[in-house]
Write a protein that holds these residues in place. Structure first.
Motif, mmCIF file in Angstrom:
data_model
loop_
_atom_site.group_PDB
_atom_site.id
_atom_site.type_symbol
_atom_site.label_atom_id
_atom_site.label_comp_id
_atom_site.label_asym_id
_atom_site.label_seq_id
_atom_site.Cartn_x
_atom_site.Cartn_y
_atom_site.Cartn_z
ATOM 1 N N GLU A 185 0.913 -1.290 0.022
ATOM 2 C CA GLU A 185 0.018 -0.013 -0.016
ATOM 3 C C GLU A 185 0.968 1.374 -0.026
ATOM 4 N N ALA A 186 0.413 2.213 -0.666
ATOM 5 C CA ALA A 186 1.314 3.655 -0.977
ATOM 6 C C ALA A 186 1.057 4.247 0.576
ATOM 7 N N ILE A 187 2.093 5.219 0.742
ATOM 8 C CA ILE A 187 2.112 6.210 1.990
ATOM 9 C C ILE A 187 1.852 7.298 1.326
ATOM 10 N N ALA A 188 1.202 8.160 2.090
ATOM 11 C CA ALA A 188 0.798 9.663 1.701
ATOM 12 C C ALA A 188 1.196 10.403 2.992
ATOM 13 N N GLU A 189 1.385 11.680 2.693
ATOM 14 C CA GLU A 189 1.741 12.969 3.544
ATOM 15 C C GLU A 189 0.794 12.621 4.771
ATOM 16 N N GLN A 190 1.409 12.706 5.763
ATOM 17 C CA GLN A 190 0.582 12.819 7.218
ATOM 18 C C GLN A 190 -0.141 11.520 7.496
ATOM 19 N N ASP A 191 0.103 10.374 6.874
ATOM 20 C CA ASP A 191 -0.150 9.006 7.314
ATOM 21 C C ASP A 191 0.332 8.430 8.728
#
Length: 78
Positions: free
Chosen positions: A61-67
């Motif tokens: 799964e992709a990581i996004a800002e502020q995860d």
């Protein structure tokens, strides 16, 4: 670079000396992030569960800002 929050449990908390930290990463996936952290903290190569924003997720799964990313080691007990 993405700014995220990492949550650590059990052996990972012991390895880092903390239960959470703010972290900047260039990793794109949960698997890449764990590999990055293994280099930094010498984490064990054991099967773990990963969670993204409090929901169990796939290692790709992709990581996004502020995860908020948590790694949960296997639980032993009896």
């Amino acid at each position: 670079m993405k700014n995220i929050t990492l949550l650590y449990f059990a052996a990972l908390r012991e390895a880092t000396g903390k239960d959470q930290e703010n972290y900047a990463t260039a990793a794109h996936t949960i698997a890449e992030l764990y590999a990055e952290l293994q280099q930094r903290y010498t984490f064990p190569a054991v099967p773990l569960r990963a969670a993204r924003n409090h929901v169990f997720c796939d290692w790709h799964e992709a990581i996004a800002e502020q995860d908020i990313i948590a790694f949960i080691p296997p639980v032993a007990g009896g």
